[in-house]
Design a protein around this motif. Structure first.
Motif, PDB file in Angstrom:
ATOM      1  N   LYS A  93     116.109  22.999  93.268  1.00 18.04           N
ATOM      2  CA  LYS A  93     114.649  22.976  93.391  1.00 18.04           C
ATOM      3  C   LYS A  93     113.998  22.460  92.115  1.00 18.04           C
ATOM      4  CE  LYS A  93     112.985  26.883  94.546  1.00 18.04           C
ATOM      5  NZ  LYS A  93     112.567  28.215  94.976  1.00 18.04           N
ATOM      6  N   ARG A  94     114.486  22.912  90.954  1.00 20.91           N
ATOM      7  CA  ARG A  94     113.944  22.442  89.675  1.00 20.91           C
ATOM      8  C   ARG A  94     114.114  20.938  89.534  1.00 20.91           C
ATOM      9  NH1 ARG A  94     116.657  26.531  87.286  1.00 20.91           N
ATOM     10  NH2 ARG A  94     118.190  25.117  86.400  1.00 20.91           N
ATOM     11  N   GLU A  95     115.307  20.451  89.852  1.00 24.49           N
ATOM     12  CA  GLU A  95     115.557  19.016  89.740  1.00 24.49           C
ATOM     13  C   GLU A  95     114.669  18.230  90.690  1.00 24.49           C
ATOM     14  OE1 GLU A  95     119.747  18.675  90.416  1.00 24.49           O
ATOM     15  OE2 GLU A  95     120.243  19.201  88.343  1.00 24.49           O
ATOM     16  N   ALA A  96     114.480  18.743  91.885  1.00 25.03           N
ATOM     17  CA  ALA A  96     113.638  18.053  92.862  1.00 25.03           C
ATOM     18  C   ALA A  96     112.185  18.024  92.392  1.00 25.03           C
ATOM     19  CB  ALA A  96     113.743  18.726  94.232  1.00 25.03           C
ATOM     20  N   ARG A  97     111.704  19.147  91.849  1.00 25.02           N
ATOM     21  CA  ARG A  97     110.329  19.183  91.335  1.00 25.02           C
ATOM     22  C   ARG A  97     110.162  18.222  90.165  1.00 25.02           C
ATOM     23  NH1 ARG A  97     110.533  24.997  91.710  1.00 25.02           N
ATOM     24  NH2 ARG A  97     110.864  25.019  89.468  1.00 25.02           N
ATOM     25  N   PHE A  98     111.137  18.193  89.288  1.00 27.96           N
ATOM     26  CA  PHE A  98     111.074  17.318  88.128  1.00 27.96           C
ATOM     27  C   PHE A  98     111.088  15.850  88.566  1.00 27.96           C
ATOM     28  CE2 PHE A  98     113.137  15.345  84.318  1.00 27.96           C
ATOM     29  CZ  PHE A  98     112.097  15.577  83.446  1.00 27.96           C
ATOM     30  N   LYS A  99     111.980  15.511  89.482  1.00 21.62           N
ATOM     31  CA  LYS A  99     112.038  14.132  89.976  1.00 21.62           C
ATOM     32  C   LYS A  99     110.756  13.773  90.711  1.00 21.62           C
ATOM     33  CE  LYS A  99     117.022  13.658  90.349  1.00 21.62           C
ATOM     34  NZ  LYS A  99     118.164  13.514  91.242  1.00 21.62           N
ATOM     35  N   ASP A 100     110.264  14.702  91.516  1.00 21.39           N
ATOM     36  CA  ASP A 100     109.038  14.452  92.264  1.00 21.39           C
ATOM     37  C   ASP A 100     107.853  14.270  91.325  1.00 21.39           C
ATOM     38  OD1 ASP A 100     107.482  14.287  94.738  1.00 21.39           O
ATOM     39  OD2 ASP A 100     106.643  16.216  94.099  1.00 21.39           O
TER      40      ASP A 100
END
Length: 179
Positions: A93-100
């Motif tokens: 989730k953290r990686e997805a938020r950061f990428k987003d």
């Protein structure tokens, strides 16, 4: 030996490890299909599930000698597995938020270079002060939780959170100015 109870195998494994892993291997062969199904049900991704399964097997190998038998082995094993799933899920989730965040806020060229995130990350944090760079690096590179970062940085959690979010805002503002 495969027909022995969990309790007997755990006792043997606790005596044998780390020099002999036969009882541990039998236990893990017995539970590996169960563990994989449990992990896959949580993560819904085969590659992530295999990675977490390996993490669980290593964690059990290291922790089994200290298992106090206050619960059934399967319960203990399930708790370790769920904890590893939760950790991985949070990381995803953290990686997805950061990428987003950067996909929305950053120029197109950044999206194509995101896999080289160390170089890009270095460029993103340019212009921030040392503490801001440190907090962002610990969060996104070392993947640490803010409470742990606060302890390392000698800050209260609320101050660490404030510095973290203000640093992100500075980066976003700079990205907007550059557009």
């Amino acid at each position: 030996m495969t027909d022995l109870s969990d309790e007997v195998l755990v006792d043997r494994a606790q005596q044998e490890l780390p020099y002999n892993s036969r009882s541990y291997q039998i236990l893990m062969q017995r539970y590996q299909p169960y563990l994989y199904r449990l992990i896959y049900a949580s993560l819904k991704d085969a590659d992530e599930s295999h990675d977490v399964l390996q993490e669980v097997l290593v964690r059990v190998y290291k922790s089994l000698p200290g298992f106090k038998k206050e619960s059934a082995f399967k319960t203990w094993l399930t708790a370790i597995t769920i904890n590893r799933c939760n950790t991985r899920h949070d990381k995803i989730k953290r990686e997805a938020r950061f990428k987003d965040l950067w996909a929305r806020e950053a120029p197109e060229s950044y999206e194509h270079q995101f896999d080289h995130h160390d170089d890009e990350f270095g460029r993103l944090i340019e212009g921030l002060n040392y503490q801001e760079r440190q907090i962002l690096s610990l969060r996104f590179v070392a993947e640490m939780e803010l409470k742990d970062i606060a302890e390392i940085a000698g800050l209260k959690l609320s101050a660490c959170k404030m510095k973290f979010y203000r640093s992100l805002e500075k980066i976003k503002a700079r990205q907007t100015d550059d557009s």
